[in-house]
Design a protein around this motif. Structure first.
Motif, PDB file in Angstrom:
ATOM      1  N   LYS A  56     -53.485  45.240 -80.747  1.00  0.00           N
ATOM      2  CA  LYS A  56     -53.191  43.941 -80.144  1.00  0.00           C
ATOM      3  C   LYS A  56     -53.229  42.842 -81.205  1.00  0.00           C
ATOM      4  O   LYS A  56     -53.742  41.754 -80.980  1.00  0.00           O
ATOM      5  N   SER A  58     -50.912  40.901 -82.427  1.00  0.00           N
ATOM      6  CA  SER A  58     -50.225  39.643 -82.099  1.00  0.00           C
ATOM      7  C   SER A  58     -51.083  38.780 -81.190  1.00  0.00           C
ATOM      8  O   SER A  58     -51.138  37.566 -81.346  1.00  0.00           O
ATOM      9  N   ASN A  59     -51.780  39.403 -80.244  1.00  0.00           N
ATOM     10  CA  ASN A  59     -52.678  38.666 -79.353  1.00  0.00           C
ATOM     11  C   ASN A  59     -53.835  38.061 -80.154  1.00  0.00           C
ATOM     12  O   ASN A  59     -54.212  36.910 -79.943  1.00  0.00           O
ATOM     13  N   SER A  60     -54.366  38.820 -81.090  1.00  0.00           N
ATOM     14  CA  SER A  60     -55.460  38.333 -81.937  1.00  0.00           C
ATOM     15  C   SER A  60     -54.994  37.170 -82.794  1.00  0.00           C
ATOM     16  O   SER A  60     -55.705  36.183 -82.957  1.00  0.00           O
ATOM     17  N   GLU A  62     -52.598  35.100 -82.117  1.00  0.00           N
ATOM     18  CA  GLU A  62     -52.423  33.926 -81.248  1.00  0.00           C
ATOM     19  C   GLU A  62     -53.763  33.261 -80.954  1.00  0.00           C
ATOM     20  O   GLU A  62     -53.849  32.028 -80.918  1.00  0.00           O
ATOM     21  N   GLN A 128     -61.327  34.331 -74.011  1.00  0.00           N
ATOM     22  CA  GLN A 128     -60.365  35.277 -74.574  1.00  0.00           C
ATOM     23  C   GLN A 128     -60.871  35.851 -75.889  1.00  0.00           C
ATOM     24  O   GLN A 128     -60.769  37.062 -76.134  1.00  0.00           O
TER      25      GLN A 128
END
Length: 149
Positions: A56, A58-60, A62, A128
């Motif tokens: 993940k 890309s999530n990290s 962001e 998050q």
């Protein structure tokens, strides 16, 4: 989802002392958030390799970007509150300046809304980040247990 703008009429009745107290509380809370940002930076630095290796990524990325934007916005809010606090003189100088006092009250209302929205978004960001770190720690623990066998 469409949001409606709320008008805060009660701020018109706040005394100068109440606005001063609110400003001090905002500064305290925003400075605490500033310290938490330092903790988040340390946390991200500590788990950088896991964040990069994670599926993940890309999530990290962001989340890290959101932390940086949050930090900049927090610093801007701190400066705005300090300036607002310094301009409190308009309300207590004893001179009848209706337009300036009205503008100050409007600025106070805007700060109430802005800080409330910032803290709401900040809390979400924090949750998050902690969720990502929690998942990394779980994976590390699981991998460690599997390696022992």
């Amino acid at each position: 989802m469409k949001t409606t703008k709320k008008h805060l009429r009660y701020a018109e009745w706040l005394s100068a002392e109440e606005m001063h107290t609110a400003s001090k509380e905002w500064l305290s809370e925003l400075n605490f958030v500033k310290d938490e940002h330092l903790f988040f930076e340390d946390l991200v630095t500590r788990f950088t390799s896991q964040l990069i290796a994670s599926d993940k990524f890309s999530n990290s990325y962001e989340i890290v970007d959101a932390i940086n934007r949050s930090e900049k916005f927090n610093n801007n809010l701190i400066e705005a509150v300090k300036i607002h606090e310094n301009e409190l003189q308009i309300m207590v100088d004893g001179v009848d300046q209706k337009e300036e006092e009205k503008a100050y009250t409007k600025e106070h209302q805007d700060l109430i809304i802005g800080i409330k929205e910032f803290l709401k978004e900040y809390k979400s960001l924090k949750m998050q980040l902690f969720e990502i770190i929690k998942n990394i720690k779980k994976e590390d623990k699981l991998n460690h247990l599997l390696d022992r066998k």
